[in-house]
Write an enzyme that holds these catalytic residues in place. Structure first.
Site, PDB file in Angstrom:
ATOM      1  N   CYS A  46       0.659  -0.964   0.040  1.00 18.31           N
ATOM      2  CA  CYS A  46       0.037  -0.009   0.105  1.00 18.31           C
ATOM      3  C   CYS A  46       0.888   1.106   0.005  1.00 18.31           C
ATOM      4  O   CYS A  46       0.437   2.294  -0.418  1.00 18.31           O
ATOM      5  CB  CYS A  46      -1.018   0.046   1.292  1.00 18.31           C
ATOM      6  SG  CYS A  46      -1.916  -1.554   1.376  1.00 18.31           S
ATOM      7  N   VAL A  84       7.135 -21.773  -4.651  1.00 18.94           N
ATOM      8  CA  VAL A  84       6.375 -23.119  -4.610  1.00 18.94           C
ATOM      9  C   VAL A  84       5.943 -23.166  -6.090  1.00 18.94           C
ATOM     10  O   VAL A  84       5.200 -22.485  -6.718  1.00 18.94           O
ATOM     11  CB  VAL A  84       5.559 -23.035  -3.482  1.00 18.94           C
ATOM     12  CG1 VAL A  84       4.601 -24.573  -3.653  1.00 18.94           C
ATOM     13  CG2 VAL A  84       5.986 -22.870  -2.265  1.00 18.94           C
ATOM     14  N   ASP A 289      -5.534 -11.785  -0.816  1.00 19.99           N
ATOM     15  CA  ASP A 289      -5.869 -11.614  -1.981  1.00 19.99           C
ATOM     16  C   ASP A 289      -6.188 -12.753  -3.049  1.00 19.99           C
ATOM     17  O   ASP A 289      -6.729 -12.566  -3.996  1.00 19.99           O
ATOM     18  CB  ASP A 289      -4.686 -10.742  -2.774  1.00 19.99           C
ATOM     19  CG  ASP A 289      -4.813  -9.156  -2.386  1.00 19.99           C
ATOM     20  OD1 ASP A 289      -5.419  -8.755  -1.349  1.00 19.99           O
ATOM     21  OD2 ASP A 289      -3.920  -8.537  -2.936  1.00 19.99           O
TER      22      ASP A 289
HETATM   23  C1  LIG Z   1       0.327  -0.356  -5.152  1.00 18.69           C
HETATM   24  C2  LIG Z   1      -0.606  -0.725  -4.165  1.00 18.69           C
HETATM   25  C3  LIG Z   1      -1.168   0.014  -3.166  1.00 18.69           C
HETATM   26  C4  LIG Z   1      -2.030  -0.592  -2.388  1.00 18.69           C
HETATM   27  N1  LIG Z   1      -2.978   0.255  -1.534  1.00 18.69           N
HETATM   28  C5  LIG Z   1      -3.460  -0.397  -0.694  1.00 18.69           C
HETATM   29  C6  LIG Z   1      -4.357   0.411   0.373  1.00 18.69           C
HETATM   30  O1  LIG Z   1      -4.269   1.542   0.470  1.00 18.69           O
HETATM   31  N2  LIG Z   1      -5.247  -0.104   1.307  1.00 18.69           N
HETATM   32  C7  LIG Z   1      -5.490  -1.458   1.135  1.00 18.69           C
HETATM   33  O2  LIG Z   1      -6.181  -2.140   1.961  1.00 18.69           O
HETATM   34  N3  LIG Z   1      -4.963  -2.203   0.264  1.00 18.69           N
HETATM   35  C8  LIG Z   1      -4.090  -2.003  -0.585  1.00 18.69           C
HETATM   36  N4  LIG Z   1      -3.238  -2.547  -1.552  1.00 18.69           N
HETATM   37  C9  LIG Z   1      -3.664  -4.116  -1.337  1.00 18.69           C
HETATM   38  C10 LIG Z   1      -2.622  -4.845  -0.596  1.00 18.69           C
HETATM   39  O3  LIG Z   1      -1.386  -4.452  -0.800  1.00 18.69           O
HETATM   40  C11 LIG Z   1      -3.033  -6.281  -0.745  1.00 18.69           C
HETATM   41  O4  LIG Z   1      -4.331  -6.595  -0.682  1.00 18.69           O
HETATM   42  C12 LIG Z   1      -2.234  -7.059   0.446  1.00 18.69           C
HETATM   43  O5  LIG Z   1      -0.763  -6.870   0.099  1.00 18.69           O
HETATM   44  C13 LIG Z   1      -2.583  -8.827   0.062  1.00 18.69           C
HETATM   45  O6  LIG Z   1      -1.896  -9.488   0.853  1.00 18.69           O
HETATM   46  P1  LIG Z   1      -1.553 -10.925   0.535  1.00 18.69           P
HETATM   47  O7  LIG Z   1      -0.680 -11.514   1.690  1.00 18.69           O
HETATM   48  O8  LIG Z   1      -2.744 -11.727   0.292  1.00 18.69           O
HETATM   49  O9  LIG Z   1      -0.909 -10.806  -0.978  1.00 18.69           O
HETATM   50  P2  LIG Z   1       0.290 -10.247  -1.296  1.00 18.69           P
HETATM   51  O10 LIG Z   1       0.898  -9.064  -0.549  1.00 18.69           O
HETATM   52  O11 LIG Z   1       0.576 -10.203  -2.893  1.00 18.69           O
HETATM   53  O12 LIG Z   1       1.472 -11.300  -1.027  1.00 18.69           O
HETATM   54  C14 LIG Z   1       1.647 -12.455  -1.691  1.00 18.69           C
HETATM   55  C15 LIG Z   1       3.178 -13.141  -1.676  1.00 18.69           C
HETATM   56  O13 LIG Z   1       3.191 -14.340  -2.273  1.00 18.69           O
HETATM   57  C16 LIG Z   1       4.333 -14.467  -2.953  1.00 18.69           C
HETATM   58  N5  LIG Z   1       4.157 -15.575  -3.610  1.00 18.69           N
HETATM   59  C17 LIG Z   1       3.112 -15.493  -4.807  1.00 18.69           C
HETATM   60  N6  LIG Z   1       3.279 -16.902  -5.291  1.00 18.69           N
HETATM   61  C18 LIG Z   1       4.377 -17.559  -4.703  1.00 18.69           C
HETATM   62  C19 LIG Z   1       4.790 -18.848  -5.005  1.00 18.69           C
HETATM   63  N7  LIG Z   1       4.232 -19.849  -5.762  1.00 18.69           N
HETATM   64  N8  LIG Z   1       5.696 -19.349  -3.918  1.00 18.69           N
HETATM   65  C20 LIG Z   1       6.227 -18.191  -3.220  1.00 18.69           C
HETATM   66  N9  LIG Z   1       5.812 -16.998  -3.100  1.00 18.69           N
HETATM   67  C21 LIG Z   1       4.893 -16.595  -3.596  1.00 18.69           C
HETATM   68  C22 LIG Z   1       4.558 -12.949  -3.270  1.00 18.69           C
HETATM   69  O14 LIG Z   1       5.868 -12.821  -3.935  1.00 18.69           O
HETATM   70  C23 LIG Z   1       3.849 -12.188  -2.348  1.00 18.69           C
HETATM   71  O15 LIG Z   1       5.122 -11.611  -1.603  1.00 18.69           O
HETATM   72  C24 LIG Z   1      -2.445  -2.009  -2.151  1.00 18.69           C
HETATM   73  C25 LIG Z   1      -1.876  -2.821  -3.448  1.00 18.69           C
HETATM   74  C26 LIG Z   1      -0.638  -2.155  -4.029  1.00 18.69           C
HETATM   75  C27 LIG Z   1       0.064  -2.920  -4.988  1.00 18.69           C
END
Ligand SMILES: Cc1cc2nc3c(=O)[nH]c(=O)nc-3n(C[C@H](O)[C@H](O)[C@H](O)COP(=O)(O)OP(=O)(O)OC[C@H]3O[C@@H](n4cnc5c(N)ncnc54)[C@H](O)[C@@H]3O)c2cc1C
Length: 459
Positions: A46, A84, A289
């Site tokens: 974010c 993975v 996500d």
């Molecule tokens: C520019 C930007 C601004 C944002 N602003 C906001 C905001 O203001 N407010 C808000 O609520 N949300 C915001 N978000 C959304 C928020 O960042 C995401 O919803 C959050 O990071 C999701 O978390 P997550 O752990 O589900 O996924 P992610 O943060 O995407 O983490 C998933 C991780 O899994 C890893 N991965 C994927 N596949 C594999 C694999 N096969 N093997 C090993 N590792 C793997 C990736 O490298 C990644 O690090 C924003 C997102 C972005 C990109």
């Protein structure tokens, strides 16, 4: 023998789950192995736009905890740059590739936490070898864009494709860095997360900053010159570009899950129950996500990829993996953002969502100010409410305005979460002092207006 939890994805959902599980189960009871394919753990995606703009000078500031902290203080085995590639549910094993040396490891699990996040939508025309084209999802993506912006020759013309909140925030960041910025959007205008009447206010503010907005203009391709992107091709001709950022939204990162046989729901994201368990697969959990969740107003499954949900869902999964009980009971679609000083907040259903979900409703727009009119810094604030007819139950709300606008949406989110009617809301005991609100808070003015609109229709 200790049980073993494997976590795929080392950011918000994955590390929240791992940390919560560790708090409840010591290292002799639960081994935790985390695979993260990127260079960072527990970072704030974010915050990326504010690092791109230079407001946050250092990417380290976006990292809540680095892998060494998880290893040292939380007894986790965090394997960075490991992707993975296979989940074998029958043998309860994952296969991961070391992205640095190409080696492969195979690890067994009792519990598996799937937290791979989302991936930027990339249509076929955006698949290119040309340098200077960026998706924006991970800190690695942010680092790649920063490097490109700082490299020689320095890009001068940026085109952001897609006007969701990430596109809008990146467009703002680029303008703050002094680039000329065009935002191209296939829909009528940017910020389709709010209704078009409210989105128009955002578009006006963006134009005021010097961002060129090209609405209703689908992109059909990219042009390159000497291996670098040189233009974005649209149905109305080419727009020159030295850097292109794709802000076309994201889709759940489910390829690995699908191949392993995890069930997907109607949104294309992984199905989970309220405890973040994947139905029918004991010991398999998913959060963030990559999963879909319940929209508490429409009653429909939705994919809302936001950090606020990823952290909460990961926490719930971790508490359950740790042997306690927790649930995630759904979302109402609350979100806030800003374009320079203009703040935007939304919660619940937009008009089009309310129609699609079969509600009869009224919608009203109330113009007011953030502070008493005479108090320095008083600026306009526009509040839109959508209320069910004839019950008056609040279905959705949107706010656009200057300071104190965005977080006012939280008042409306709490009202919505608790099923309040607009009539109930007119009685809300909200704080008032001239520096913070007019004597009738914009929320109360909007609620009164909605009550009047409902009464007029049913008279
Ligand atoms: C520019 C930007 C601004 C944002 N602003 C906001 C905001 O203001 N407010 C808000 O609520 N949300 C915001 N978000 C959304 C928020 O960042 C995401 O919803 C959050 O990071 C999701 O978390 P997550 O752990 O589900 O996924 P992610 O943060 O995407 O983490 C998933 C991780 O899994 C890893 N991965 C994927 N596949 C594999 C694999 N096969 N093997 C090993 N590792 C793997 C990736 O490298 C990644 O690090 C924003 C997102 C972005 C990109």
């Amino acid at each position: 023998m200790a049980q073993r939890l494997i976590v795929i994805g080392g950011d918000a959902a994955g590390m929240s789950a791992a940390s919560q599980a560790r708090r409840r189960r010591g290292r002799d009871d639960l081994e935790i192995v985390v695979f993260e394919r990127g260079h960072f753990t527990s970072y704030s995606a974010c915050g990326i736009p504010y690092w791109i703009s230079g407001l946050v000078p250092d990417p380290e500031a976006l990292i809540a905890r680095d892998p060494e902290v998880f290893c040292r203080e939380h007894a986790m085995d965090v394997r960075m740059r490991h992707e993975v590639t296979t989940i074998d549910l029958e043998r309860r094993e994952v296969v991961a590739q070391n992205l640095e040396d190409g080696g492969e490891v195979r690890e067994r699990f009792d519990d598996l936490m799937y937290a791979t996040g989302a991936v930027p939508v990339k249509p076929p025309w955006a698949v290119t070898d040309a340098h200077g084209v960026f998706g924006m999802q991970t800190l690695d993506d942010g680092a790649a864009l920063r490097d490109w912006l700082d490299a020689d020759p320095q890009p001068r013309r940026a085109v952001v494709i897609g006007g969701g909140y990430i596109g809008v925030e990146i467009a703002e960041a680029m303008i703050q860095r002094g680039l000329s910025v065009t935002l191209v959007e296939a829909g009528e205008q940017p910020m389709s997360t709010v209704d078009s009447d409210m989105g128009e206010l955002v578009a006006d503010a963006m134009r005021g900053l010097g961002i060129t907005i090209r609405g209703s203009l689908p992109v059909t391709g990219l042009e390159e010159h000497n291996g670098r992107v040189s233009a974005v091709v649209t149905e109305e001709g080419s727009i020159p570009a030295d850097v292109v950022v794709l802000g076309l939204g994201v889709r759940p990162n489910t390829a690995l899950a699908e191949a392993a046989g995890l069930p997907l729901g109607p949104t294309g994201a992984i199905r989970v129950d309220r405890r973040m368990r994947v139905p029918g697969l004991p010991g398999i959990w998913a959060a963030g996500d990559c999963v879909e969740t319940l929209h508490r107003v429409s009653g429909l499954p939705v994919h809302v990829p936001l950090g606020t949900h990823a952290n909460k869902q990961g926490r719930v999964a971790g508490i359950n993996i740790g042997g306690e009980y927790a649930t995630f009971t759904g979302v109402i679609g609350t979100a806030v953002t800003k374009v320079c000083d203009l703040e935007v907040g939304r919660t619940g259903l937009r008009e089009r969502d309310a129609k699609a979900a079969g509600f009869e409703f009224v919608s009203v727009i109330a113009e007011s100010t953030n502070r008493a009119g005479y108090y320095p810094g008083s600026r306009p604030m526009t509040v839109k409410l959508i209320a069910e007819r004839p019950s008056g139950r609040l279905l959705g709300a949107q706010i656009v305005g200057w300071s104190e606008a965005a977080k006012r949406i939280d008042t409306l989110a709490v009202a919505l979460w608790n099923g309040m009617t607009v009539d109930d809301m007119t009685q809300l005991d909200l704080g008032y002092a001239p520096p913070y609100a007019p004597v009738w808070d914009p929320v109360l003015i909007a609620a009164r207006k909605a009550v009047d609109a409902l009464a007029a229709l049913d008279r």
